[in-house]
Design a protein around this motif. Sequence first.
Motif, mmCIF file in Angstrom:
data_model
loop_
_atom_site.group_PDB
_atom_site.id
_atom_site.type_symbol
_atom_site.label_atom_id
_atom_site.label_comp_id
_atom_site.label_asym_id
_atom_site.label_seq_id
_atom_site.Cartn_x
_atom_site.Cartn_y
_atom_site.Cartn_z
ATOM 1 N N GLY A 1 0.787 -1.226 0.000
ATOM 2 C CA GLY A 1 0.000 0.000 0.000
ATOM 3 C C GLY A 1 0.821 1.279 0.000
ATOM 4 O O GLY A 1 0.508 2.207 -0.754
ATOM 5 N N PRO A 2 1.869 1.378 0.834
ATOM 6 C CA PRO A 2 2.668 2.602 0.815
ATOM 7 C C PRO A 2 3.328 2.880 -0.540
ATOM 8 O O PRO A 2 3.476 4.038 -0.937
ATOM 9 N N VAL A 3 3.690 1.838 -1.260
ATOM 10 C CA VAL A 3 4.260 2.014 -2.603
ATOM 11 C C VAL A 3 3.170 2.525 -3.546
ATOM 12 O O VAL A 3 3.392 3.464 -4.327
ATOM 13 N N ALA A 4 1.992 1.927 -3.465
ATOM 14 C CA ALA A 4 0.867 2.382 -4.288
ATOM 15 C C ALA A 4 0.524 3.827 -3.968
ATOM 16 O O ALA A 4 0.205 4.614 -4.868
ATOM 17 N N ALA A 5 0.602 4.194 -2.703
ATOM 18 C CA ALA A 5 0.307 5.569 -2.303
ATOM 19 C C ALA A 5 1.255 6.545 -2.970
ATOM 20 O O ALA A 5 0.832 7.586 -3.481
ATOM 21 N N TYR B 1 0.740 16.686 -4.354
ATOM 22 C CA TYR B 1 1.480 15.423 -4.327
ATOM 23 C C TYR B 1 1.788 15.009 -2.890
ATOM 24 O O TYR B 1 1.502 13.882 -2.481
ATOM 25 N N LEU B 2 2.376 15.926 -2.133
ATOM 26 C CA LEU B 2 2.772 15.592 -0.760
ATOM 27 C C LEU B 2 1.568 15.269 0.119
ATOM 28 O O LEU B 2 1.590 14.295 0.892
ATOM 29 N N ALA B 3 0.515 16.068 0.017
ATOM 30 C CA ALA B 3 -0.677 15.833 0.839
ATOM 31 C C ALA B 3 -1.345 14.506 0.472
ATOM 32 O O ALA B 3 -1.703 13.719 1.355
ATOM 33 N N SER B 4 -1.500 14.251 -0.831
ATOM 34 C CA SER B 4 -2.151 13.003 -1.232
ATOM 35 C C SER B 4 -1.296 11.792 -0.882
ATOM 36 O O SER B 4 -1.830 10.739 -0.524
ATOM 37 N N TRP B 5 0.017 11.947 -0.955
ATOM 38 C CA TRP B 5 0.893 10.849 -0.564
ATOM 39 C C TRP B 5 0.690 10.518 0.910
ATOM 40 O O TRP B 5 0.534 9.352 1.284
ATOM 41 N N GLY B 6 0.670 11.538 1.745
ATOM 42 C CA GLY B 6 0.468 11.313 3.176
ATOM 43 C C GLY B 6 -0.877 10.686 3.483
ATOM 44 O O GLY B 6 -0.980 9.734 4.265
ATOM 45 N N ILE B 7 -1.927 11.205 2.856
ATOM 46 C CA ILE B 7 -3.273 10.677 3.096
ATOM 47 C C ILE B 7 -3.397 9.247 2.590
ATOM 48 O O ILE B 7 -3.893 8.361 3.300
ATOM 49 N N LEU B 8 -2.942 9.002 1.365
ATOM 50 C CA LEU B 8 -3.024 7.651 0.813
ATOM 51 C C LEU B 8 -2.149 6.664 1.577
ATOM 52 O O LEU B 8 -2.521 5.501 1.746
ATOM 53 N N HIS B 9 -0.997 7.130 2.032
ATOM 54 C CA HIS B 9 -0.131 6.248 2.823
ATOM 55 C C HIS B 9 -0.861 5.800 4.082
ATOM 56 O O HIS B 9 -0.833 4.625 4.443
ATOM 57 N N ARG B 10 -1.515 6.743 4.723
ATOM 58 C CA ARG B 10 -2.248 6.408 5.959
ATOM 59 C C ARG B 10 -3.392 5.427 5.668
ATOM 60 O O ARG B 10 -3.638 4.505 6.432
ATOM 61 N N ILE B 11 -4.069 5.633 4.555
ATOM 62 C CA ILE B 11 -5.196 4.765 4.197
ATOM 63 C C ILE B 11 -4.724 3.374 3.770
ATOM 64 O O ILE B 11 -5.332 2.363 4.133
ATOM 65 N N LEU B 12 -3.631 3.320 3.016
ATOM 66 C CA LEU B 12 -3.197 2.057 2.402
ATOM 67 C C LEU B 12 -2.059 1.352 3.122
ATOM 68 O O LEU B 12 -1.586 0.319 2.660
ATOM 69 N N ARG B 13 -1.627 1.868 4.243
ATOM 70 C CA ARG B 13 -0.398 1.358 4.869
ATOM 71 C C ARG B 13 -0.440 -0.117 5.260
ATOM 72 O O ARG B 13 0.582 -0.772 5.324
ATOM 73 N N ARG B 14 -1.606 -0.653 5.515
ATOM 74 C CA ARG B 14 -1.697 -2.068 5.918
ATOM 75 C C ARG B 14 -2.360 -2.936 4.849
ATOM 76 O O ARG B 14 -2.830 -4.031 5.136
ATOM 77 N N ARG B 15 -2.378 -2.421 3.633
ATOM 78 C CA ARG B 15 -3.039 -3.142 2.546
ATOM 79 C C ARG B 15 -2.055 -3.418 1.419
ATOM 80 O O ARG B 15 -0.971 -2.862 1.375
ATOM 81 N N THR B 16 -2.509 -4.255 0.510
ATOM 82 C CA THR B 16 -1.791 -4.421 -0.754
ATOM 83 C C THR B 16 -2.746 -3.958 -1.850
ATOM 84 O O THR B 16 -3.965 -3.989 -1.693
ATOM 85 N N VAL B 17 -2.166 -3.511 -2.937
ATOM 86 C CA VAL B 17 -2.953 -2.953 -4.034
ATOM 87 C C VAL B 17 -2.519 -3.651 -5.323
ATOM 88 O O VAL B 17 -1.329 -3.926 -5.509
ATOM 89 N N THR C 1 -1.100 -4.063 -8.679
ATOM 90 C CA THR C 1 -0.125 -3.246 -9.395
ATOM 91 C C THR C 1 -0.772 -2.588 -10.601
ATOM 92 O O THR C 1 -0.610 -1.381 -10.826
ATOM 93 N N ARG C 2 -1.497 -3.361 -11.364
ATOM 94 C CA ARG C 2 -2.130 -2.836 -12.576
ATOM 95 C C ARG C 2 -3.096 -1.698 -12.252
ATOM 96 O O ARG C 2 -3.125 -0.681 -12.944
ATOM 97 N N THR C 3 -3.876 -1.834 -11.202
ATOM 98 C CA THR C 3 -4.828 -0.795 -10.810
ATOM 99 C C THR C 3 -4.111 0.502 -10.474
ATOM 100 O O THR C 3 -4.498 1.579 -10.937
ATOM 101 N N ALA C 4 -3.053 0.401 -9.677
ATOM 102 C CA ALA C 4 -2.301 1.593 -9.292
ATOM 103 C C ALA C 4 -1.655 2.251 -10.503
ATOM 104 O O ALA C 4 -1.692 3.476 -10.650
ATOM 105 N N LEU C 5 -1.090 1.450 -11.389
ATOM 106 C CA LEU C 5 -0.405 2.010 -12.555
ATOM 107 C C LEU C 5 -1.374 2.606 -13.575
ATOM 108 O O LEU C 5 -1.094 3.666 -14.149
ATOM 109 N N VAL C 6 -2.503 1.951 -13.791
ATOM 110 C CA VAL C 6 -3.488 2.479 -14.736
ATOM 111 C C VAL C 6 -4.082 3.786 -14.204
ATOM 112 O O VAL C 6 -4.225 4.764 -14.953
ATOM 113 N N ALA C 7 -4.416 3.818 -12.922
ATOM 114 C CA ALA C 7 -4.962 5.042 -12.333
ATOM 115 C C ALA C 7 -3.941 6.180 -12.406
ATOM 116 O O ALA C 7 -4.277 7.314 -12.751
#
Length: 120
Positions: free
Chosen positions: A20-24, A73-89, A91-97
Motif C-alpha cells: 500500500g505505501p508504494v501504491a500511495a 502530491y505531498l498531501a495526497s501521498w500522506g493521506i493515501l499512505h495512511r489509508i493504504l499502509r496495511r493493505r496491498t494494491v 499493481t495494474r490498478t495503481a499504474l493504470v490510475a
Amino acid sequence: MEPAEQAEASASAHEDFIPGPVAAAILACGIGSAVFGAAVVASDASPAVKAAFTLHEGVGPLSGKTVVGSLAYLASWGILHRILRRRTVRTRTALVATAALVGVGLLLTFPPIFQIWAVH
C-alpha cells in the motif's frame, strides 16, 4: 510440488500486488500531475488566480502552479499512505490510475486544451 515450483507459484501469486505505501507514492504522482494541470487551466481562466499564483515576479504564475502541484502530491501521498499502509494494491490498478491522472495533467498543460477556458 517441488520446492522450486512452490517458490515460483508463490512469487507469481504476489507479483500482481504491491504494498500500500508504494501504491500511495505512485498514485500521489498522478494526483500531483492532475492538480498541476488543473492549476494551469485555473491560472489561464482567471486573472485573480493568475495573480495569486504569481509567487515570484521573475517566474510568474508558474511558481504558484508548481507549488500547488507539489503540495497536492505531498498531501495526497500522506493521506493515501495512511489509508493504504496495511493493505496491498493490485499493481495494474495503481499504474493504470496513475497513468490516467498523469495523462489528464499532461493534456491540461497543452495550449490548445487550457486555452479553451482562457480569459481573452
